[in-house]
Design a protein around this motif. Structure first.
Motif, short mmCIF file in Angstrom:
data_model
loop_
_atom_site.label_atom_id
_atom_site.label_comp_id
_atom_site.label_asym_id
_atom_site.label_seq_id
_atom_site.Cartn_x
_atom_site.Cartn_y
_atom_site.Cartn_z
N ALA A 136 18.42 30.17 44.98
CA ALA A 136 17.73 29.28 44.13
C ALA A 136 16.43 28.60 44.93
O ALA A 136 16.82 28.19 46.08
CB ALA A 136 18.55 28.31 43.57
N TYR A 137 15.36 28.52 44.39
CA TYR A 137 14.42 27.95 45.10
C TYR A 137 13.91 26.74 44.31
O TYR A 137 13.69 26.77 43.19
CB TYR A 137 12.89 28.68 45.06
N VAL A 138 13.52 25.46 44.99
CA VAL A 138 12.97 24.53 44.26
C VAL A 138 11.62 24.59 44.79
O VAL A 138 11.10 24.47 45.92
CB VAL A 138 13.70 22.94 44.82
N LEU A 139 10.86 24.30 43.63
CA LEU A 139 9.18 24.51 43.60
C LEU A 139 8.64 23.22 43.06
O LEU A 139 9.03 22.69 42.02
CB LEU A 139 8.70 25.90 42.72
N GLN A 140 7.74 22.60 43.81
CA GLN A 140 6.68 21.56 43.36
C GLN A 140 5.62 21.91 42.40
O GLN A 140 4.74 22.67 43.05
CB GLN A 140 6.44 20.66 44.56
N VAL A 141 5.86 21.87 41.21
CA VAL A 141 4.59 22.27 40.16
C VAL A 141 3.20 21.58 40.52
O VAL A 141 3.43 20.32 40.62
CB VAL A 141 5.22 21.90 38.75
N HIS A 142 2.34 22.36 40.41
CA HIS A 142 1.08 21.85 40.44
C HIS A 142 0.29 21.90 39.01
O HIS A 142 -0.28 20.99 38.46
CB HIS A 142 0.20 22.51 41.49
N TRP A 143 0.26 23.14 38.43
CA TRP A 143 -0.57 23.38 37.38
C TRP A 143 0.27 24.40 36.36
O TRP A 143 1.06 25.31 37.17
CB TRP A 143 -1.90 24.22 37.69
N ILE A 144 0.37 24.33 35.22
CA ILE A 144 1.05 24.95 34.27
C ILE A 144 0.48 25.54 33.04
O ILE A 144 -0.09 24.71 32.49
CB ILE A 144 2.47 23.96 33.50
N TRP A 145 0.31 26.61 32.98
CA TRP A 145 -0.24 27.55 31.79
C TRP A 145 0.84 27.70 30.60
O TRP A 145 0.31 27.78 29.54
CB TRP A 145 -0.64 28.86 32.35
N GLN A 146 2.03 28.07 31.19
CA GLN A 146 3.05 28.28 29.96
C GLN A 146 4.37 27.44 30.41
O GLN A 146 4.58 27.38 31.48
CB GLN A 146 3.37 29.77 29.83
N GLY A 147 5.12 26.85 29.44
CA GLY A 147 6.27 26.27 29.76
C GLY A 147 6.18 24.73 29.83
O GLY A 147 5.22 24.18 29.49
N PRO A 148 7.37 24.19 29.81
CA PRO A 148 7.41 22.74 29.70
C PRO A 148 6.83 21.84 30.82
O PRO A 148 7.07 22.71 32.05
CB PRO A 148 9.07 22.57 29.49
N THR A 149 6.43 20.75 30.57
CA THR A 149 5.96 19.94 31.73
C THR A 149 7.04 19.55 32.68
O THR A 149 8.22 19.28 32.06
CB THR A 149 5.11 18.60 31.52
N ALA A 150 6.75 19.61 33.92
CA ALA A 150 7.88 19.17 34.98
C ALA A 150 6.98 19.17 36.34
O ALA A 150 6.22 19.83 36.66
CB ALA A 150 9.04 20.13 35.06
N GLU A 151 7.61 18.32 37.28
CA GLU A 151 7.21 18.19 38.35
C GLU A 151 7.94 19.03 39.60
O GLU A 151 7.35 19.65 40.29
CB GLU A 151 7.43 16.73 39.03
N HIS A 152 8.97 19.56 39.09
CA HIS A 152 9.59 20.42 39.85
C HIS A 152 10.45 21.49 39.31
O HIS A 152 10.97 21.12 37.99
CB HIS A 152 10.94 19.91 40.86
#
Length: 160
Positions: free
Chosen positions: A67-83
């Motif tokens: 499992a990888y934890v990823l810090q989200v920067h930009w989202i084109w598809q999918g729910p909003t989340a910071e990680h």
């Protein structure tokens, strides 16, 4: 009269043995993407599309996955989340995508119960610097999780 040296016969025997080993050796299993991946293919198969930086990697007990934890920067598809926490196999030989901690990626994932998604070697995921053409085709992301993010920041980050 002197007897012939056994060295040539020994070398020939070793060469034949090596040849037989190569001929009868099993092949290693490796992952191969059977088709050339296009952005449309990757989008069609993805439930989430986003850029993110890999923060950590953890082995999943009793599983051949990580499992990888990823810090989200930009989202084109999918729910909003910071990680997002996503899963994959631990190496490319098993079709897993290996993220380098601290590196930014364009990520394509499909839904996976218990996690924010699953990606694999042929999903379209790649380092941002190698994915700029696709990022340009995607255009401005409709979802920006960080409040300080903006279109001008996106253009500055991705050179568009």
């Amino acid at each position: 009269m002197r007897s012939p040296s056994p060295l040539p016969r020994l070398l020939l025997s070793a060469l034949v043995l090596l040849l037989l080993l190569f001929l009868y050796a099993g092949t290693a299993a490796a992952c191969t993407c059977w088709y050339p991946q296009t952005l449309d293919d990757a989008l069609a198969d993805a439930d989430r599309v986003f850029t993110a930086t890999a923060l950590s990697r953890e082995e999943i007990p009793d599983s051949y996955q990580v499992a990888y934890v990823l810090q989200v920067h930009w989202i084109w598809q999918g729910p909003t989340a910071e990680h997002y926490t996503i899963v994959t196999e631990p190496d490319e030989a098993a079709c897993g995508y290996v993220f380098e901690i601290g590196t930014e990626y364009l990520v394509f994932t499909s839904d996976r119960a218990g996690y924010d998604g699953y990606t694999w070697l042929c999903a379209g995921t790649g380092r941002v610097e190698n994915s700029l053409a696709w990022i340009g085709e995607l255009g401005a992301p409709p979802v920006v999780p960080a409040p300080a993010s903006s279109w001008s920041a996106w253009k500055a980050a991705y050179g568009r």
